[in-house]
Design an enzyme around this catalytic site. Sequence first.
Site, PDB file in Angstrom:
ATOM      1  N   HIS A   1       0.810  -1.211   0.037  1.00 28.12           N
ATOM      2  CA  HIS A   1       0.027  -0.033   0.142  1.00 28.12           C
ATOM      3  C   HIS A   1       0.906   0.970   0.105  1.00 28.12           C
ATOM      4  O   HIS A   1       1.804   1.549   0.582  1.00 28.12           O
ATOM      5  CB  HIS A   1      -0.973   0.005   1.176  1.00 28.12           C
ATOM      6  CG  HIS A   1      -1.753   1.236   1.287  1.00 28.12           C
ATOM      7  ND1 HIS A   1      -2.816   1.431   0.373  1.00 28.12           N
ATOM      8  CD2 HIS A   1      -1.587   2.340   2.095  1.00 28.12           C
ATOM      9  CE1 HIS A   1      -3.392   2.476   0.910  1.00 28.12           C
ATOM     10  NE2 HIS A   1      -2.531   3.413   1.752  1.00 28.12           N
TER      11      HIS A   1
ATOM     12  N   ASP B   1     -15.850   1.859   7.665  1.00 28.06           N
ATOM     13  CA  ASP B   1     -14.487   3.062   7.144  1.00 28.06           C
ATOM     14  C   ASP B   1     -14.957   3.863   6.374  1.00 28.06           C
ATOM     15  O   ASP B   1     -14.924   5.107   6.572  1.00 28.06           O
ATOM     16  CB  ASP B   1     -13.240   2.049   6.864  1.00 28.06           C
ATOM     17  CG  ASP B   1     -12.536   3.281   6.402  1.00 28.06           C
ATOM     18  OD1 ASP B   1     -11.610   3.924   7.109  1.00 28.06           O
ATOM     19  OD2 ASP B   1     -11.879   3.487   5.055  1.00 28.06           O
TER      20      ASP B   1
ATOM     21  N   ARG C   1     -15.173  12.128   9.428  1.00 28.10           N
ATOM     22  CA  ARG C   1     -14.194  12.684   9.605  1.00 28.10           C
ATOM     23  C   ARG C   1     -13.815  13.854   8.883  1.00 28.10           C
ATOM     24  O   ARG C   1     -13.347  14.854   9.266  1.00 28.10           O
ATOM     25  CB  ARG C   1     -13.063  11.840   9.803  1.00 28.10           C
ATOM     26  CG  ARG C   1     -13.060  10.714  10.785  1.00 28.10           C
ATOM     27  CD  ARG C   1     -12.338   9.515  10.880  1.00 28.10           C
ATOM     28  NE  ARG C   1     -10.821  10.041  10.566  1.00 28.10           N
ATOM     29  CZ  ARG C   1     -10.234   9.280   9.861  1.00 28.10           C
ATOM     30  NH1 ARG C   1     -10.508   8.200   9.006  1.00 28.10           N
ATOM     31  NH2 ARG C   1      -8.745   9.729   9.469  1.00 28.10           N
TER      32      ARG C   1
ATOM     33  N   SER D   1      -7.998   3.051   9.434  1.00 30.82           N
ATOM     34  CA  SER D   1      -8.440   2.933   8.350  1.00 30.82           C
ATOM     35  C   SER D   1      -8.016   2.301   7.165  1.00 30.82           C
ATOM     36  O   SER D   1      -8.249   1.515   6.453  1.00 30.82           O
ATOM     37  CB  SER D   1      -8.672   4.581   8.137  1.00 30.82           C
ATOM     38  OG  SER D   1      -9.127   4.770   6.487  1.00 30.82           O
TER      39      SER D   1
ATOM     40  N   LYS E   1      -8.745  -1.799   5.364  1.00 21.79           N
ATOM     41  CA  LYS E   1      -9.006  -1.991   4.117  1.00 21.79           C
ATOM     42  C   LYS E   1      -8.080  -2.932   3.461  1.00 21.79           C
ATOM     43  O   LYS E   1      -8.475  -3.951   2.519  1.00 21.79           O
ATOM     44  CB  LYS E   1      -8.878  -0.725   3.455  1.00 21.79           C
ATOM     45  CG  LYS E   1     -10.050   0.217   3.561  1.00 21.79           C
ATOM     46  CD  LYS E   1     -10.137   1.450   2.877  1.00 21.79           C
ATOM     47  CE  LYS E   1      -9.164   2.615   3.409  1.00 21.79           C
ATOM     48  NZ  LYS E   1      -9.595   3.740   3.474  1.00 21.79           N
TER      49      LYS E   1
HETATM   50  N1  URA Z   1      -6.567   7.576   3.746  1.00 20.70           N
HETATM   51  C1  URA Z   1      -7.431   6.539   4.261  1.00 20.70           C
HETATM   52  O1  URA Z   1      -7.767   5.442   3.750  1.00 20.70           O
HETATM   53  N2  URA Z   1      -7.910   6.727   5.294  1.00 20.70           N
HETATM   54  C2  URA Z   1      -7.707   7.794   6.256  1.00 20.70           C
HETATM   55  O2  URA Z   1      -8.108   7.910   7.261  1.00 20.70           O
HETATM   56  C3  URA Z   1      -6.877   8.857   5.663  1.00 20.70           C
HETATM   57  C4  URA Z   1      -6.273   8.560   4.383  1.00 20.70           C
END
Ligand code: URA
Length: 434
Positions: free
Chosen positions: A82, A161, A168, A183, A187
Site C-alpha cells: 500500500h 470505514d 471525519r 482506516s 482496508k
Molecule cells: N486514507 C485513508 O484511507 N484513510 C484515512 O483515514 C486517511 C487517508
Amino acid sequence: MRMVDLIEKKRDGLELTTEEIQFIINGYTDGSIPDYQVSALTMAIFFQGMSDKERADLTMAMVESGDRIDLSAVEGIKVDKHSTGGVGDTTTLVLGPLVASVGVPVAKMSGRGLGHTGGTIDKLESVAGFHVELEKEEFINLVNKNKVAVIGQSGNLTPADKKLYALRDVTATVDSIPLIASSIMSKKIAAGADAIVLDVKTGAGAFMKSIEDSRKLAHAMVQIGNNVGRKTMAVISDMSQPLGFAIGNALEVKEAIDTLKGQGPKDLTELCLTLGSYMVYLAKKAESLDQARQMLETVINNGEALETFKTFLSSQGGDPSVVDDPSNLPQAKFTFELEAKQDGYVSEMVADEIGTAAMILGAGRATKESEIDLAVGLVLNKKVGDPVKKGESLVTLYSNFEDVEEVKVKLYNNIMISESKVNPPTLIYEEITE
Ligand code: URA
Ligand code: CA
C-alpha cells in the site's frame, strides 16, 4: 452499553475495551448510533489518542463490519503493498510482475480513484483490451497460474470505514494518526492480505507533508499490523518531487516497462527493489532482505520480469505487443518542451503542483465523473540535483490540445533552478523492518 458513557470515557482519557469498540463500530454501521455521537467520539480520539490495543481493536472491528475477500484458494502467503499516495507513483505497475516472477502471489484488488493520474486500473486500461472484470474463480486461477492478477473493487468492504471517513472529513478529525492508521490497515486486511508492505510518502506531494507525521503514521501502521497477526514492514519515501519521470497513465505503463527491463529511472527502480524485497521476504520466498533483492535483480536482468508482465497483460485481454513496442500505447497528438530559462541546477520540483499540471492536461480526474485521457501527461527530463543549460528541456508535455500555456506557467512556477550545486533529495528516509 450506552454510547454517551463511552464518549465520556474517551473524553477523560481512559482506554476503551474490545467489546466497547465493537459496540461502537457495529452500532455506527447499522445506523443505531447517530453521526453526532460518533463525531463527539472522534473528536475525543483526536485529542486523547488511542492505545496500541485500541488501535488494533478498531482496525479489526472495521474489518468485520463488511465483506472480506477470501484468498485462501491462492497458494502461498499473500503480501499486499500500500502506498499513501503521491505523484507519478508507478511502483504498483512494476512490483506486480516483478515479485510475481520470483513466485510471490499478487492478488490485487484495485480502484480508479481521484488524483493527478488515474488509479492502477486506469493505467493498465491504457493497454488495448485489458480488463479487470473477472469472475472471482477466474481471478484466483490466474493468480495461481501467473502469480499476478488484478480485479476491480467489488463487494461491501469496510463499510464502517467508509462512513467514518466521510464523517471525519466534515468534522475536522481526519488528521488523527490512530484513525488514519486503522482506516488504511482495515482496508488491506479486508482485501485478504496475510502480510503488508507500506510505502509512506513524505513531502509536498504526500498526504503527510512533514517527516515527523509520516514517521508517526508509518510506525502506527506497522504496530497495528503486527498486533493483529499481519507481518508489516514500511518505508518512508520522498514525495517532494514526483517519483520517476512519467506522470500520466500510458506514459507510466511505458515507464513500468522500462523499469522491468532494468532501464527505468533510478529513484523508481530503487524504491521498487526495496519494497519488492520486503514483499519477497514476507512471503517467505527468501531468507533475508539481501537475498530477496538479489532475486529481484536477477529476474530484471534475465528478462523474466518483463515476460511475466506480458503474460499478465494477455491473460486479462491486454495487447502484450506494447511491451516490445510502446508506440502501441495511446499516443497524444501534440508534444511540447518546457525549456529552461537559465543555466544552473534544478533545486525544486514541487510534486503536488506538477501533479496538478498533469491533471489539467487530462491525465487525472478532478471529480468522480471526469473522463481521463490515457495518452496525456508529463515526462520529466530533469530531476532535483540535475545540472541544466538554458534552452534544454526540463519537461515534455504530452497533450491532446494545442494551448498548453496554463500548464507551462504552472510548471515554470513550480520548478526552481539555482546557480549553486544542489544535492538530490534523500529517497528513503527510514525503513521499518522489525
Ligand atoms: N486514507 C485513508 O484511507 N484513510 C484515512 O483515514 C486517511 C487517508
Ligand atoms: Ca512515475
